[in-house]
Design a protein around this motif. Structure first.
Motif, mmCIF file in Angstrom:
data_model
loop_
_atom_site.group_PDB
_atom_site.id
_atom_site.type_symbol
_atom_site.label_atom_id
_atom_site.label_comp_id
_atom_site.label_asym_id
_atom_site.label_seq_id
_atom_site.Cartn_x
_atom_site.Cartn_y
_atom_site.Cartn_z
ATOM 1 N N GLY A 232 0.771 -1.243 0.000
ATOM 2 C CA GLY A 232 0.000 0.000 0.000
ATOM 3 C C GLY A 232 0.798 1.286 0.000
ATOM 4 N N ALA A 233 2.138 1.184 -0.179
ATOM 5 C CA ALA A 233 2.937 2.417 -0.233
ATOM 6 C C ALA A 233 2.604 3.192 -1.512
ATOM 7 N N ASP A 234 2.754 4.515 -1.439
ATOM 8 C CA ASP A 234 2.491 5.376 -2.584
ATOM 9 C C ASP A 234 3.760 5.409 -3.451
ATOM 10 N N PRO A 235 3.677 4.904 -4.709
ATOM 11 C CA PRO A 235 4.889 4.852 -5.542
ATOM 12 C C PRO A 235 5.571 6.207 -5.699
ATOM 13 N N LYS A 236 4.787 7.266 -5.637
ATOM 14 C CA LYS A 236 5.360 8.609 -5.805
ATOM 15 C C LYS A 236 6.096 9.075 -4.556
ATOM 16 N N LYS A 237 6.007 8.272 -3.491
ATOM 17 C CA LYS A 237 6.751 8.597 -2.268
ATOM 18 C C LYS A 237 7.724 7.476 -1.912
ATOM 19 N N VAL A 238 8.127 6.727 -2.940
ATOM 20 C CA VAL A 238 9.103 5.651 -2.721
ATOM 21 C C VAL A 238 10.331 5.925 -3.589
ATOM 22 N N HIS A 252 17.428 -0.625 -14.235
ATOM 23 C CA HIS A 252 16.905 0.667 -13.763
ATOM 24 C C HIS A 252 15.504 0.905 -14.320
ATOM 25 N N LYS A 253 15.329 0.568 -15.600
ATOM 26 C CA LYS A 253 14.020 0.795 -16.233
ATOM 27 C C LYS A 253 12.952 -0.127 -15.647
ATOM 28 N N ALA A 254 13.357 -1.334 -15.297
ATOM 29 C CA ALA A 254 12.386 -2.273 -14.709
ATOM 30 C C ALA A 254 11.868 -1.733 -13.375
ATOM 31 N N ILE A 255 12.741 -1.078 -12.620
ATOM 32 C CA ILE A 255 12.281 -0.480 -11.347
ATOM 33 C C ILE A 255 11.385 0.723 -11.653
ATOM 34 N N LEU A 256 11.833 1.557 -12.596
ATOM 35 C CA LEU A 256 11.049 2.752 -12.961
ATOM 36 C C LEU A 256 9.646 2.378 -13.446
ATOM 37 N N ALA A 257 9.544 1.207 -14.075
ATOM 38 C CA ALA A 257 8.235 0.769 -14.596
ATOM 39 C C ALA A 257 7.209 0.590 -13.480
ATOM 40 N N LYS A 258 7.682 0.490 -12.249
ATOM 41 C CA LYS A 258 6.758 0.347 -11.109
ATOM 42 C C LYS A 258 6.183 1.701 -10.680
ATOM 43 N N GLY A 259 6.678 2.781 -11.286
ATOM 44 C CA GLY A 259 6.136 4.110 -10.970
ATOM 45 C C GLY A 259 6.835 4.798 -9.807
ATOM 46 N N VAL A 260 7.925 4.182 -9.321
ATOM 47 C CA VAL A 260 8.656 4.760 -8.182
ATOM 48 C C VAL A 260 9.819 5.625 -8.679
ATOM 49 N N TYR A 261 10.438 6.328 -7.757
ATOM 50 C CA TYR A 261 11.684 7.040 -8.053
ATOM 51 C C TYR A 261 12.855 6.082 -7.865
ATOM 52 N N ILE A 262 13.965 6.368 -8.566
ATOM 53 C CA ILE A 262 15.195 5.623 -8.292
ATOM 54 C C ILE A 262 16.302 6.608 -7.916
ATOM 55 N N ALA A 263 17.219 6.143 -7.074
ATOM 56 C CA ALA A 263 18.329 7.013 -6.673
ATOM 57 C C ALA A 263 19.668 6.387 -7.057
ATOM 58 N N GLU A 351 13.874 19.498 -8.088
ATOM 59 C CA GLU A 351 12.445 19.192 -8.249
ATOM 60 C C GLU A 351 12.084 17.812 -7.690
ATOM 61 N N ASN A 352 12.863 16.802 -8.067
ATOM 62 C CA ASN A 352 12.500 15.435 -7.672
ATOM 63 C C ASN A 352 12.507 15.213 -6.157
ATOM 64 N N PRO A 353 13.566 15.680 -5.457
ATOM 65 C CA PRO A 353 13.517 15.505 -3.994
ATOM 66 C C PRO A 353 12.272 16.172 -3.398
ATOM 67 N N LYS A 354 11.973 17.372 -3.879
ATOM 68 C CA LYS A 354 10.784 18.092 -3.375
ATOM 69 C C LYS A 354 9.520 17.269 -3.676
ATOM 70 N N ASN A 355 9.430 16.785 -4.912
ATOM 71 C CA ASN A 355 8.223 16.042 -5.313
ATOM 72 C C ASN A 355 8.059 14.715 -4.587
ATOM 73 N N VAL A 356 9.180 14.105 -4.173
ATOM 74 C CA VAL A 356 9.099 12.883 -3.373
ATOM 75 C C VAL A 356 8.361 13.191 -2.071
ATOM 76 N N PHE A 357 8.667 14.341 -1.473
ATOM 77 C CA PHE A 357 7.988 14.713 -0.228
ATOM 78 C C PHE A 357 6.533 15.112 -0.471
ATOM 79 N N LEU A 358 6.286 15.662 -1.660
ATOM 80 C CA LEU A 358 4.915 16.089 -1.987
ATOM 81 C C LEU A 358 4.085 14.959 -2.560
ATOM 82 N N GLY A 359 4.758 13.861 -2.955
ATOM 83 C CA GLY A 359 4.044 12.732 -3.570
ATOM 84 C C GLY A 359 3.554 13.053 -4.972
ATOM 85 N N LYS A 360 4.386 13.748 -5.711
ATOM 86 C CA LYS A 360 3.996 14.131 -7.085
ATOM 87 C C LYS A 360 4.605 13.190 -8.114
#
Ligand SMILES: [Zn+2]
Length: 360
Positions: A232-238, A252-263, A351-360
């Motif tokens: 139940g985690a929000d992919p936009k906050k992972v 990397h693309k296989a992880i991105l396909a899940k809708g999450v961020y990668i670092a 932008e991305n770090p900010k959006n991780v906190f905002l769940g965008k």
């Protein structure tokens, strides 16, 4: 006699009602303060996500693997030295434009010293965000929780309560609230790691804070993302971390396909993957339109607790780039040479770090 009884009942009622009306609500208000939307817990209190600026999502001011305390009589904690080092590191980072550092040290390793973070943040103007979380089965200290499983305890529930408390009430008695949940998994998640990840998802749903992860790699990121989302985690906050352990863009693309961020958050640990390989992979992903899902950091350990780590001479070169200004000084110019635009770099660093906190 009867009058006295009535007086007693009235008096007790007043005390009782006053207690519930006056004493408890403020306590609850002060204790459980869920984050307002758009806000981020730093060690000095909540700030708007808009104010984070250039952010390093995964660093450590101090760190030690569990068991370091067994060495503590010979190598006692030296927080003064850790503080001095922290000041130097922050100055170096500040001078290259970094405004927020996320310390990814989980609860069960050495080094998550909230008072140290507070002192550093007060002395400098750097935003410091600290973690609540637990490390892997083999490099964390799971015995405390695992032994409870024997008695049939639902440790995912217990652990989630701890995470939630550290985010909404504070860490111990410091009053400092964690801003992210940090979890780690092995290539094949153990039962314990599954419980920790389940707890992280529960805590995220309750508090809204991001989950950042450790993966061993070069595999495991896909499974970790899938598990968190299933819980139940929000992919936009992972943020699936340490993807630079793998040199394979398809991974990397296989992880991105899940809708999450990668670092790519071990840039500079050339002993695992050389910087030029990581740069080429990031450039490829940017060309393919993934710039808005990628975060960059170093995973530096700036102060090791316990006995000093002695790196053999022949490996020293492989650690030269493992420093807080490597991305700003070396990696960004290299990315630009590979065709990554200034805007894409801004997106990855701001932008991305900010959006991780905002769940965008
Ligand atoms: Zn780390």
């Amino acid at each position: 006699m009867k009058q006295r009884k009535i007086f007693h009942v009235v008096f007790l009622s007043i005390v009782f009602v006053t207690f519930f009306l006056v004493a408890i609500p403020p306590t609850i208000g002060k204790e459980m303060s869920p984050l307002k939307p758009g806000m981020v817990n730093t060690v000095l209190g909540p700030i708007p996500a808009e104010k984070l600026g250039t952010t390093l999502i995964h660093e450590h001011f101090a760190f030690a693997y569990p068991g370091w305390f067994a060495d503590s009589t010979m190598y006692p904690e030296n927080w003064k030295e850790a503080y001095k080092t922290g000041l130097r590191v922050i100055k170096t980072a500040w001078d290259v434009g970094v405004r927020t550092i996320v310390d990814a040290t989980p609860n069960d390793t050495g080094g998550r010293n909230v008072e140290l973070y507070k002192k550093l943040a007060r002395k400098t103007r750097m935003n410091i965000i600290c973690s609540t979380g637990l490390y892997t089965d083999h490099e964390g200290s799971p015995a405390y929780w695992k032994t409870r499983v024997i008695w049939g305890t639902d440790i995912a529930q217990l652990i989630s309560e701890m995470f939630i408390r550290e985010i909404t009430v504070g860490i111990g008695k410091t009053g400092v609230k964690a801003g992210v949940i940090k979890v780690g998994s092995s290539p094949e998640m153990s039962k314990y790691e599954q419980a920790v990840h389940k707890a992280a998802a529960i805590a995220q749903k309750a508090t809204g804070v991001p989950i950042i992860t450790h993966t061993e790699g070069p595999t495991g990121g896909v499974e970790q993302a899938e598990f968190l989302l299933k819980e139940g985690a929000d992919p936009k906050k992972v943020v699936i971390g340490h993807v630079s352990n793998s040199r394979d863009v398809q991974y990397h693309k296989a992880i991105l396909a899940k809708g999450v961020y990668i670092a790519f958050d071990r840039i500079g640990l050339d002993i695992i993957t050389p910087t030029d390989v990581i740069v080429k992979n990031i450039a490829t992903l940017c060309k393919e339109g993934y710039a808005d899902r990628i975060l960059l950091s170093h995973d530096t350990v700036n102060y090791w607790l316990g006995r000093p780590i002695s790196v053999p001479e022949k490996y020293l070169k492989a650690f030269e780039n493992w420093r807080i200004d490597h991305i700003a000084k070396n990696v960004i110019p290299m990315l630009k040479a590979e065709g990554v635009t200034d805007e894409q770099i801004r997106v990855m660093m701001v932008e991305n770090p900010k959006n991780v906190f905002l769940g965008k």
